[in-house]
Design an enzyme around this catalytic site. Structure first.
Site, PDB file in Angstrom:
ATOM      1  N   THR A 185      19.917 -59.448  36.433  1.00  0.00           N
ATOM      2  CA  THR A 185      20.068 -58.021  35.971  1.00  0.00           C
ATOM      3  C   THR A 185      20.584 -57.075  37.036  1.00  0.00           C
ATOM      4  O   THR A 185      21.472 -56.102  36.409  1.00  0.00           O
ATOM      5  CB  THR A 185      18.545 -57.580  36.272  1.00  0.00           C
ATOM      6  OG1 THR A 185      17.809 -58.735  35.609  1.00  0.00           O
ATOM      7  CG2 THR A 185      18.238 -56.164  35.971  1.00  0.00           C
ATOM      8  N   LYS A 212       9.826 -66.273  45.512  1.00  0.00           N
ATOM      9  CA  LYS A 212       9.452 -65.368  44.621  1.00  0.00           C
ATOM     10  C   LYS A 212       7.970 -65.510  44.156  1.00  0.00           C
ATOM     11  O   LYS A 212       7.631 -66.557  43.517  1.00  0.00           O
ATOM     12  CB  LYS A 212      10.210 -65.549  43.311  1.00  0.00           C
ATOM     13  CG  LYS A 212      10.285 -64.409  42.293  1.00  0.00           C
ATOM     14  CD  LYS A 212      11.211 -64.405  41.307  1.00  0.00           C
ATOM     15  CE  LYS A 212      11.028 -63.357  40.374  1.00  0.00           C
ATOM     16  NZ  LYS A 212      11.668 -63.483  38.779  1.00  0.00           N
ATOM     17  N   THR A 269      16.960 -62.839  39.822  1.00  0.00           N
ATOM     18  CA  THR A 269      15.879 -63.304  40.782  1.00  0.00           C
ATOM     19  C   THR A 269      15.137 -64.427  40.723  1.00  0.00           C
ATOM     20  O   THR A 269      14.721 -64.979  41.515  1.00  0.00           O
ATOM     21  CB  THR A 269      14.955 -62.224  40.438  1.00  0.00           C
ATOM     22  OG1 THR A 269      14.374 -62.057  39.084  1.00  0.00           O
ATOM     23  CG2 THR A 269      15.209 -60.732  40.863  1.00  0.00           C
ATOM     24  N   ASP A 270      15.264 -65.266  39.304  1.00  0.00           N
ATOM     25  CA  ASP A 270      14.522 -66.344  39.261  1.00  0.00           C
ATOM     26  C   ASP A 270      14.929 -67.547  40.033  1.00  0.00           C
ATOM     27  O   ASP A 270      13.779 -68.211  40.399  1.00  0.00           O
ATOM     28  CB  ASP A 270      14.517 -66.736  37.677  1.00  0.00           C
ATOM     29  CG  ASP A 270      14.035 -65.779  36.787  1.00  0.00           C
ATOM     30  OD1 ASP A 270      13.218 -64.796  37.062  1.00  0.00           O
ATOM     31  OD2 ASP A 270      14.200 -65.773  35.353  1.00  0.00           O
TER      32      ASP A 270
END
Lengths: 356, 356
Positions: free
Chosen positions: A87, A240, A162-163
């Site tokens: 993103t 995360k 981020t994943d």
């Protein structure tokens, strides 16, 4: 082809036998289909063959794409920016409403304060991928790119989705031994061109980290939902914990290395310091590894599947401190584990309880 | 057989060609091997054939096993105790040092205060298993046993090993619909006969919960490392977060139902109340389910393995909100998922980020 003369971002009216559509032309991979962003925000694909009339309402404004011009300020450290996707590396094309990979200039121009912290002397984009698609091979590429850059600059910022960010950050910290300079891995949950983006602060704090004296791979991200502080979190000790919140990443069983804001840079614990050490690239890594999460009733034959796949090492995420179902259970893991080990497989157990 | 005349818990001296061993006789599954607890605390197995001389030093003291006598106190609610195994259901045999399943009388006598809170009118032990060995079939048994007990008593306490406790507690809360009475699931990290056991407080608080007005399946366990408060935690919203700490269980994204201590019982949020509802047992559950944790580089062929195993439903623990590696990755999950679905498999995605 009635729409051949149109360009991306033209406002048009397209008429089919059933309906008249108004909207903005988007990039279409299929030349037989016109992709239109409607005023409602939805996208629609209209087969060229169905269009009986097409009119240009307003031609596209010229693209605002800027060339990245690097202005070096004296006295500032030199930093390289590595863009890998996610993103933070995407933006909404304001002409069309589509989400596109952003140019390096977009990333930097959206956080102009970075230029007061460091000179971004190099921007590298070895690939552009969603983090869900990043794996061993990309880790190797990134480690090689960064290894090379570290010889030229004082620190590196890596932007990443981020994943799987913590997987990549961990891999880098294993692959780059004797690290002598800071590597800041950062992200955003909202793209950098959106008003509530978390990218600006993350990028600014990443720049501060990349010019700091801390020679560790750290994940730089929001400490809380507020847009005030970031933490520098140790790559191998961070997870995360939320899919979409700004403060998605949490340090597990350790302290963050530093708390960073626009004004502050507070060290929170001991760290490996910037040095003259020669960093060693050791990115040998077998793809033949797998992870299995053990659960009640789980079937140990899965080890056979991995044997047939020539998997050489398996991490078992066990219940308890290393517990798998035994002879008292419906499916006994012990003989299957013994058999896999005797076939040369390395099996190690970790706890599925996160805090130890 | 030189040791045939010995009994468990006898203190003996055994002489082999190499060494003389002093210790206490333990239960041995192999009649050809004498199992000895040495004074150092270690156990050793000595083949009968190697023993050249054996002497009895001190005969075993009689076992202190007590019969459970149930004394009903007027005005107290009636509670059933279901024992399924785990540390809370085991004790060190003080005569030998071996860990053995404890008698119900042990459990209750170690927390005599329970008898001031409720009448334990029934003790059931449908099986004794480590929680790592407990699965679908045991969940069914437990739900049936508890369903029956709920018709006779005012509440139920289930003691269970910690490793898969939340799985079992969740299963019970799904299997026992329209629940009208409290079910307290509890545990201990240290067995109940050890000085620092957490079992006494957990059991006491479980008894208070089982006599409360809360008709939910709750996990009762230490709130912190201190031995003062327990929480009543909702079965489906609680996770084991530490392998061995007293406060191993944490509520995720919810509030505990109540905080309980010797003196207090504080409700922390809305709850389903004790009622005259008729509880419905619905424990239909397919064993043909599996869980896969997706990780960078993970191989989607695993779905084929589960197809061959006739698995009907798979939970994918995905990265992000439902992200699996796609066409941009080395191994693309999407066609394999489509193929599994077209073969009748149900696939659902959950996030591996614990907090949402």
């Amino acid at each position: 082809m009635k729409t051949k003369r149109f360009h991306v971002a033209d406002r048009v009216v397209l008429e089919t036998r059933k309906k008249v559509w108004r909207g903005t032309i988007l990039d279409s991979y299929d030349p037989e289909v016109v992709l239109l962003k409607l005023d409602s925000g939805y996208n629609i694909g209209i087969p060229e063959s169905e269009i009986i009339n097409a009119e240009l309402v307003e031609p596209a404004k010229p693209s605002r794409g800027k060339k990245l011009t690097i202005q070096k300020k004296k006295g500032l450290k030199n930093v390289a920016l590595v863009i890998s996707g996610g993103t933070i590396s995407s933006r909404v094309d304001t002409r069309t409403g589509a989400v596109k990979p952003s140019e390096a200039s977009d990333i930097i121009s959206m956080c102009p304060e970075v230029s007061n912290i460091c000179n971004i002397v190099k921007v590298v984009r070895p690939f552009m991928k969603l983090s869900g698609d990043i794996s061993y091979r990309e880790w190797k590429v990134l480690s090689e790119v960064i290894f090379k850059l570290l010889k030229e600059v004082d620190g590196v910022i890596l932007t990443h989705g981020t994943d799987t960010l913590t997987y990549t950050a961990s891999a880098l910290s294993f692959f780059l031994r004797n690290l002598s300079k800071p590597i800041a891995v950062t992200y955003s949950q909202k793209s950098i061109d959106r008003p509530s983006t978390d990218a600006s602060l993350n990028l600014l704090c990443a720049a501060k980290y990349a010019t700091s004296d801390i020679a560790e791979v750290a994940l730089i991200g929001h400490e809380s939902m507020n847009d005030d502080y970031c933490l520098a979190m140790p790559a191998t000790r961070t997870r995360k914990m939320h899919t979409s919140r700004r403060d998605a990443f949490k340090v597990i069983n350790d302290l963050p290395i530093a708390r960073i804001s626009k004004e502050e840079f507070k060290i929170l614990r001991e760290f490996r310091a910037r040095s003259q050490c020669e960093t060693v690239l050791d990115n040998r890594f077998s793809e033949k590894v797998a992870l299995i999460k053990v659960h009640p009733g789980s079937d140990p034959d899965i080890l056979k599947f991995f044997e047939r796949k020539k998997i050489r090492g398996v991490v078992l995420e066990t219940t308890g401190l290393g517990q798998v179902p035994t002879e008292e259970a419906r499916l006994n893991w012990l003989p299957k584990i013994r058999s896999a080990i005797s076939c040369g497989m390395t099996i190690c157990a970790v706890a599925q309880t996160l805090y130890g």
